[in-house]
Design an enzyme around this catalytic site. Structure first.
Site, PDB file in Angstrom:
ATOM      1  N   ASP B  11       0.978  -1.017   0.056  1.00 31.44           N
ATOM      2  CA  ASP B  11      -0.001  -0.091   0.069  1.00 31.44           C
ATOM      3  C   ASP B  11       0.953   0.936  -0.254  1.00 31.44           C
ATOM      4  OD1 ASP B  11      -2.427  -1.511   0.123  1.00 31.44           O
ATOM      5  OD2 ASP B  11      -2.628  -1.249   2.073  1.00 31.44           O
ATOM      6  N   ASP B 130     -13.943  -6.152  -4.029  1.00 34.10           N
ATOM      7  CA  ASP B 130     -13.963  -6.368  -2.721  1.00 34.10           C
ATOM      8  C   ASP B 130     -15.264  -6.719  -2.550  1.00 34.10           C
ATOM      9  OD1 ASP B 130     -11.473  -5.314  -1.932  1.00 34.10           O
ATOM     10  OD2 ASP B 130     -11.998  -3.063  -2.616  1.00 34.10           O
TER      11      ASP B 130
END
Lengths: 224, 259
Positions: B11, B130
């Site tokens: 990330d 997701d």
């Protein structure tokens, strides 16, 4: 098994003038190929200009994406005949992924003919498999070529493709890979070496292929 | 035989790795390029950068990160986060990414998948999905969530398996399946979710969310039918090395690229 910086060690100064051209026809990963060549010691020319192509010491035809639109793009840029001419001249030629497939006569991907430099056709991977064939797979080498110097007979390379080549002359296949079926992953004929995998994405042995190609090109250029 | 891929995910926010990585010396711990090079040497099969930068102004930084990574790292790089248009994708691919991952933008505008696949080829277009379980659903169902970069995100009405299949029809060449139920728990991937999607689509599926032990990687490949596994914490915190993960999987008969 690896000498850490081998493919990236400095090249002799004489290599600096070597004209290695990456064919730019708006099809894909030119930058990756150029970076790998830089790592291998040369500053490639990235160009879609037929005149520059004719003057190059060595040519790389890269490519990802669709075969029919790639042929269309080559045609639009007037590169079809110059590419045939370059290969016929005997100077080193490296085809990568779509750049291998385009060498054939025809493709199941579309109706447009391919370059027709190698007799044979391009076929779609069979139904029932995950397509694209994506990831690292084993290449079993059964033949030799200067561009494969020191590459082990069994090494892993990175693949991303939905089609594969079926050359008419079996002896042109010098590397095979298994993905449900066994297909030609390395093809060689005289000055042509072409891979279905992406050497520029295949870590150490991939860089080695580019380094070998550059060294081979320098030797050929020096001899001519 | 095609090997199963192990993919560390980083990330990145404003050009720096978020959370950091515990086993590198401090100079490099937040530098995505140094980490990418490290994981490449370690034997990672691919890399994923996820840009969680909130502000539009900082998005350009990710282009520079991708570009510098591509100069040093010669394995495939996927970049996701904040890509909303075909132009965004093109800039990232030109900078040096090999694939772009789109998520919320694809839900809001499914044609983006089609346009991206048309412009760059399906192999470049990754759908990030997701999903969260629908409580007490039987048979089990999952709903797609969006904007998950900011907290738990928002629920949509999309069924995860149906959305995956539709995205592939539109041209997605790979799907990263992230379980919002498992993400961050280190309790294992959602095996049912991965299996349901993997069996419903013809493209490779990358499992994400929940890795805590090496056994979890095996389970999601074996039972979850995943083609690749993505993990963050277990590698970043040095719980396991890529080598250990590969050796473990190889011992259990999973084909992996040897180091």
């Amino acid at each position: 098994m690896k000498a850490e910086l081998d493919p990236a060690s400095p090249l002799p100064a004489s290599f600096k003038s070597l004209k290695v051209l990456v064919v730019d026809y708006e099809s894909g990963n030119l930058r990756s190929v150029a970076k790998a060549l830089e790592k291998a010691g040369v500053s490639p020319i990235i160009s879609g200009d037929p005149k520059e192509l004719a003057l190059a010491d060595a040519v790389i035809l890269p490519g990802v994406g669709a075969g029919d639109s790639a042929m269309e793009a080559l045609g639009r840029r007037g590169l079809v005949e110059p590419l045939r001419g370059f290969v016929a001249s005997g100077r080193p030629f490296l085809g990568v992924c779509l750049g291998l497939q385009l060498l054939m006569e025809s493709t199941e991907e579309g109706d447009a003919p391919c370059l027709g430099i190698i007799p044979g056709r391009v076929r779609r991977l069979p139904a029932g498999l995950k397509v694209p064939h994506m990831g690292w797979n084993l290449v079993e080498l059964g033949g030799q070529h200067p561009v494969l110097k020191d590459v082990p007979n069994e090494a892993y390379f990175y693949f991303v493709h939905s089609y594969y080549v079926e050359p008419k002359e079996e002896q042109l296949t010098i590397g095979v890979t298994e993905y449900s079926l066994k297909f030609c992953s390395v093809l060689a004929r005289d000055n042509i070496l072409a891979t279905q995998f992406h050497p520029e994405k295949s870590g150490y042995w991939g860089l080695k292929v580019y380094r070998n190609f550059v060294e081979h090109a320098a030797l050929v250029a020096a001899g001519s | 035989m095609l090997t199963k891929r192990i993919i560390p995910c980083l990330d990145v926010k404003g050009g720096r790795v978020v959370k950091g990585v515990r086993f590198l010396d401090h100079r490099d711990a937040g530098d995505p390029v140094a980490l990418a090079a490290f994981y490449d040497r370690e034997g990672a099969d691919e890399l994923v950068f996820y840009d969680i930068t909130a502000s539009v102004e900082e998005r350009g930084i990710m282009l520079d990160v991708a570009s510098r990574t591509a100069e040093q790292v010669f394995i495939p790089l996927t970049v996701g986060g904040g890509l909303r248009t075909v132009d965004d994708m093109q800039r990232m691919l030109k900078a040096g990414a090999d694939k772009v991952s789109i998520n919320t933008a694809a839900v809001e505008n499914p044609r983006l998948i089609e346009e991206g696949a048309h412009a760059f080829g399906s192999q470049c277009i990754v759908l990030g999905l997701d999903a969260m379980r629908v409580p007490e659903s039987s048979p089990r169902r999952w709903r797609v969530r969006v904007r998950t970069g900011h907290g738990g995100g928002q629920e949509t009405t999309l069924d995860a398996v149906e959305w995956a299949a539709k995205a592939v029809d539109l041209g997605a060449g790979e799907i990263v399946v992230n379980s919002m139920d498992s993400d961050g728990t280190q309790g294992g991937y959602d095996l049912e979710l991965n299996r349901a999607i993997s069996e419903a689509v013809s493209v490779p599926v990358v499992a994400s969310g929940g890795a805590g032990k090496l056994e979890h990687l095996y389970d999601v490949i074996h039972q979850g039918k995943a083609d690749a596994v993505l993990a963050a914490s277990i590698f970043h915190f040095g719980t396991y090395s890529i080598r250990q993960a590969k050796e473990y999987l190889a011992q259990r008969g999973v084909p992996v690229r040897p180091l």
